[in-house]
Design a protein around this motif. Sequence first.
Motif, PDB file in Angstrom:
ATOM      1  N   ILE A 168       0.835  -1.204   0.000  1.00 58.01           N
ATOM      2  CA  ILE A 168       0.000   0.000   0.000  1.00 58.01           C
ATOM      3  C   ILE A 168       0.869   1.254   0.000  1.00 58.01           C
ATOM      4  CG2 ILE A 168      -1.760   1.272   1.293  1.00 58.01           C
ATOM      5  CD1 ILE A 168      -2.699  -1.398   2.414  1.00 58.01           C
ATOM      6  N   LEU A 169       2.029   1.171   0.655  1.00 58.24           N
ATOM      7  CA  LEU A 169       2.909   2.330   0.742  1.00 58.24           C
ATOM      8  C   LEU A 169       3.333   2.801  -0.642  1.00 58.24           C
ATOM      9  CD1 LEU A 169       5.176   1.210   3.740  1.00 58.24           C
ATOM     10  CD2 LEU A 169       3.115   2.633   3.791  1.00 58.24           C
ATOM     11  N   ILE A 170       3.537   1.851  -1.541  1.00 64.10           N
ATOM     12  CA  ILE A 170       3.933   2.211  -2.908  1.00 64.10           C
ATOM     13  C   ILE A 170       2.819   3.009  -3.581  1.00 64.10           C
ATOM     14  CG2 ILE A 170       4.579   1.280  -5.169  1.00 64.10           C
ATOM     15  CD1 ILE A 170       5.672  -1.176  -3.683  1.00 64.10           C
ATOM     16  N   GLY A 171       1.574   2.640  -3.281  1.00 62.06           N
ATOM     17  CA  GLY A 171       0.438   3.310  -3.906  1.00 62.06           C
ATOM     18  C   GLY A 171       0.168   4.706  -3.371  1.00 62.06           C
ATOM     19  N   ILE A 172       0.432   4.937  -2.068  1.00 66.62           N
ATOM     20  CA  ILE A 172       0.106   6.253  -1.508  1.00 66.62           C
ATOM     21  C   ILE A 172       1.215   7.275  -1.745  1.00 66.62           C
ATOM     22  CG2 ILE A 172      -1.282   5.177   0.296  1.00 66.62           C
ATOM     23  CD1 ILE A 172       0.906   6.081   2.293  1.00 66.62           C
ATOM     24  N   ALA A 173       2.406   6.820  -2.091  1.00 61.46           N
ATOM     25  CA  ALA A 173       3.533   7.743  -2.291  1.00 61.46           C
ATOM     26  C   ALA A 173       3.224   8.831  -3.315  1.00 61.46           C
ATOM     27  CB  ALA A 173       4.789   6.962  -2.670  1.00 61.46           C
ATOM     28  N   PRO A 174       2.688   8.499  -4.504  1.00 60.99           N
ATOM     29  CA  PRO A 174       2.403   9.565  -5.477  1.00 60.99           C
ATOM     30  C   PRO A 174       1.382  10.579  -4.971  1.00 60.99           C
ATOM     31  CG  PRO A 174       2.348   7.398  -6.524  1.00 60.99           C
ATOM     32  CD  PRO A 174       2.397   7.166  -5.053  1.00 60.99           C
ATOM     33  N   PHE A 175       0.384  10.117  -4.187  1.00 64.51           N
ATOM     34  CA  PHE A 175      -0.616  11.036  -3.664  1.00 64.51           C
ATOM     35  C   PHE A 175       0.005  11.996  -2.646  1.00 64.51           C
ATOM     36  CE2 PHE A 175      -3.245   7.235  -4.776  1.00 64.51           C
ATOM     37  CZ  PHE A 175      -3.865   7.806  -5.863  1.00 64.51           C
ATOM     38  N   GLY A 176       0.952  11.499  -1.860  1.00 62.35           N
ATOM     39  CA  GLY A 176       1.652  12.371  -0.926  1.00 62.35           C
ATOM     40  C   GLY A 176       2.451  13.439  -1.649  1.00 62.35           C
TER      41      GLY A 176
ATOM     42  N   VAL B 151       1.786  14.659  -4.616  1.00 55.43           N
ATOM     43  CA  VAL B 151       0.831  15.612  -5.185  1.00 55.43           C
ATOM     44  C   VAL B 151       0.303  16.551  -4.097  1.00 55.43           C
ATOM     45  CG1 VAL B 151      -1.467  15.829  -6.210  1.00 55.43           C
ATOM     46  CG2 VAL B 151       0.158  14.164  -7.118  1.00 55.43           C
ATOM     47  N   ALA B 152       0.002  16.002  -2.906  1.00 61.19           N
ATOM     48  CA  ALA B 152      -0.520  16.829  -1.817  1.00 61.19           C
ATOM     49  C   ALA B 152       0.472  17.921  -1.432  1.00 61.19           C
ATOM     50  CB  ALA B 152      -0.838  15.951  -0.607  1.00 61.19           C
ATOM     51  N   GLY B 153       1.746  17.565  -1.352  1.00 61.93           N
ATOM     52  CA  GLY B 153       2.757  18.560  -1.003  1.00 61.93           C
ATOM     53  C   GLY B 153       2.934  19.606  -2.079  1.00 61.93           C
ATOM     54  N   ALA B 154       3.030  19.161  -3.325  1.00 58.65           N
ATOM     55  CA  ALA B 154       3.224  20.093  -4.426  1.00 58.65           C
ATOM     56  C   ALA B 154       2.004  20.991  -4.609  1.00 58.65           C
ATOM     57  CB  ALA B 154       3.512  19.319  -5.716  1.00 58.65           C
ATOM     58  N   ALA B 155       0.811  20.427  -4.475  1.00 57.90           N
ATOM     59  CA  ALA B 155      -0.419  21.205  -4.644  1.00 57.90           C
ATOM     60  C   ALA B 155      -0.574  22.248  -3.547  1.00 57.90           C
ATOM     61  CB  ALA B 155      -1.630  20.279  -4.661  1.00 57.90           C
TER      62      ALA B 155
ATOM     63  N   VAL C  43      -1.396  17.738  10.815  1.00 58.32           N
ATOM     64  CA  VAL C  43      -2.615  17.890  11.612  1.00 58.32           C
ATOM     65  C   VAL C  43      -3.783  17.130  10.992  1.00 58.32           C
ATOM     66  CG1 VAL C  43      -4.344  19.539  12.429  1.00 58.32           C
ATOM     67  CG2 VAL C  43      -1.909  20.090  12.596  1.00 58.32           C
ATOM     68  N   VAL C  44      -3.958  17.258   9.680  1.00 59.50           N
ATOM     69  CA  VAL C  44      -5.113  16.641   9.019  1.00 59.50           C
ATOM     70  C   VAL C  44      -4.869  15.161   8.759  1.00 59.50           C
ATOM     71  CG1 VAL C  44      -6.604  16.707   6.984  1.00 59.50           C
ATOM     72  CG2 VAL C  44      -5.757  18.832   7.979  1.00 59.50           C
ATOM     73  N   PHE C  45      -3.744  14.828   8.128  1.00 60.54           N
ATOM     74  CA  PHE C  45      -3.379  13.454   7.793  1.00 60.54           C
ATOM     75  C   PHE C  45      -4.564  12.666   7.242  1.00 60.54           C
ATOM     76  CE2 PHE C  45      -2.349   8.968   9.256  1.00 60.54           C
ATOM     77  CZ  PHE C  45      -1.560   8.707   8.166  1.00 60.54           C
ATOM     78  N   ALA C  46      -5.069  13.117   6.112  1.00 59.95           N
ATOM     79  CA  ALA C  46      -6.185  12.429   5.459  1.00 59.95           C
ATOM     80  C   ALA C  46      -6.131  12.781   3.976  1.00 59.95           C
ATOM     81  CB  ALA C  46      -7.515  12.845   6.064  1.00 59.95           C
ATOM     82  N   GLY C  47      -5.813  11.795   3.150  1.00 61.63           N
ATOM     83  CA  GLY C  47      -5.549  12.054   1.738  1.00 61.63           C
ATOM     84  C   GLY C  47      -6.621  12.850   1.028  1.00 61.63           C
ATOM     85  N   ALA C  48      -7.849  12.317   0.933  1.00 55.38           N
ATOM     86  CA  ALA C  48      -8.894  12.961   0.153  1.00 55.38           C
ATOM     87  C   ALA C  48      -9.282  14.322   0.732  1.00 55.38           C
ATOM     88  CB  ALA C  48     -10.119  12.059   0.068  1.00 55.38           C
TER      89      ALA C  48
ATOM     90  N   TRP D 157       3.595   8.923   4.209  1.00 56.21           N
ATOM     91  CA  TRP D 157       2.795  10.056   3.745  1.00 56.21           C
ATOM     92  C   TRP D 157       3.484  11.378   4.058  1.00 56.21           C
ATOM     93  CZ3 TRP D 157      -1.236  10.933   0.660  1.00 56.21           C
ATOM     94  CH2 TRP D 157      -1.869  12.181   0.733  1.00 56.21           C
ATOM     95  N   GLN D 158       3.987  11.535   5.274  1.00 52.89           N
ATOM     96  CA  GLN D 158       4.641  12.791   5.641  1.00 52.89           C
ATOM     97  C   GLN D 158       5.924  13.004   4.837  1.00 52.89           C
ATOM     98  OE1 GLN D 158       2.835  14.696   7.332  1.00 52.89           O
ATOM     99  NE2 GLN D 158       1.417  13.181   8.154  1.00 52.89           N
ATOM    100  N   CYS D 159       6.704  11.944   4.664  1.00 53.05           N
ATOM    101  CA  CYS D 159       7.957  12.077   3.897  1.00 53.05           C
ATOM    102  C   CYS D 159       7.671  12.464   2.449  1.00 53.05           C
ATOM    103  CB  CYS D 159       8.751  10.768   3.944  1.00 53.05           C
ATOM    104  SG  CYS D 159       9.470  10.388   5.557  1.00 53.05           S
ATOM    105  N   CYS D 160       6.664  11.823   1.856  1.00 52.80           N
ATOM    106  CA  CYS D 160       6.324  12.131   0.463  1.00 52.80           C
ATOM    107  C   CYS D 160       5.729  13.531   0.339  1.00 52.80           C
ATOM    108  CB  CYS D 160       5.358  11.086  -0.089  1.00 52.80           C
ATOM    109  SG  CYS D 160       6.110   9.465  -0.332  1.00 52.80           S
ATOM    110  N   THR D 161       4.968  13.948   1.345  1.00 52.80           N
ATOM    111  CA  THR D 161       4.418  15.299   1.326  1.00 52.80           C
ATOM    112  C   THR D 161       5.533  16.335   1.372  1.00 52.80           C
ATOM    113  OG1 THR D 161       2.395  14.566   2.447  1.00 52.80           O
ATOM    114  CG2 THR D 161       2.878  16.915   2.492  1.00 52.80           C
TER     115      THR D 161
END
Length: 236
Positions: free
Chosen positions: A11-19, A21-25, A42-47, A139-143
């Motif tokens: 699952i970690l491989i799958g959430i990395a790109p979303f993290g 995107v969240a940081g860049a966005a 604080v939020v830690f919730a992808g969607a 998630w935090q590292c990728c963000t």
Amino acid sequence: MRRGVRDAAPILIGIAPFGLVAGAAAIDAGLTPLQAVGLSVVVFAGASQLAAIDLLGSNAELLVVVVTGLVINLRMVMYSASIAPHFRPLRTWWKSLCSYVLTDQAYALSIARYTDRDLDSTERRDYYLGVAVSLWVVWQCCTVLGIVVGARVPDSWGLEFAVPLVFLSLLVPAVTTRPKLVAALVGGSVAVAGDVFGVPFNLGLIAGGLAGVVAGVIADERLATASRDTDDGGAH
């Protein structure tokens, strides 16, 4: 705990790109790097995090941003109620930590693992934290990486399209039935209409979400009624 980390690895491989995107966005929406990191921690919730970033970039009212995040994350209430009995013997601060790192993936993997009734409360906690904390760290590292990268991306790259594309990638595989298709079409249409017609405070997104839920429930009920009528007709 090692078993939890191992089970979460795919699952970690799958959430990395979303993290990423969240940081860049977040940077593209005008947040400072510190604000972007704070939002992620604080939020830690992808969607809901991505939705909040999109609304902040649109200068939405803070109340609308908060309410949108709460609406999107209401499913966590059901997850909490379902998994709470397994954590009842734990101390309050352990329960607080577990609630903070609760995600869809942590809930799904843990509930599946808890079918093994030989696990005691400590083993259940450790497995859950193995899954949930590993997800949090990645998630935090990728963000943070997305924040660093996003700060260096030129405006000509059109980074503002990243968040809608992420939501589309989540939406399309989820539309597996007619009621879900109806919910997606109605909710999306109302949300877009709200943006086009300039609904105050960016409330179009919340209205779209509520309209989608109502439309999906109605479609599901009508299909179920039609199916029962067909079955009754066949019986006669």
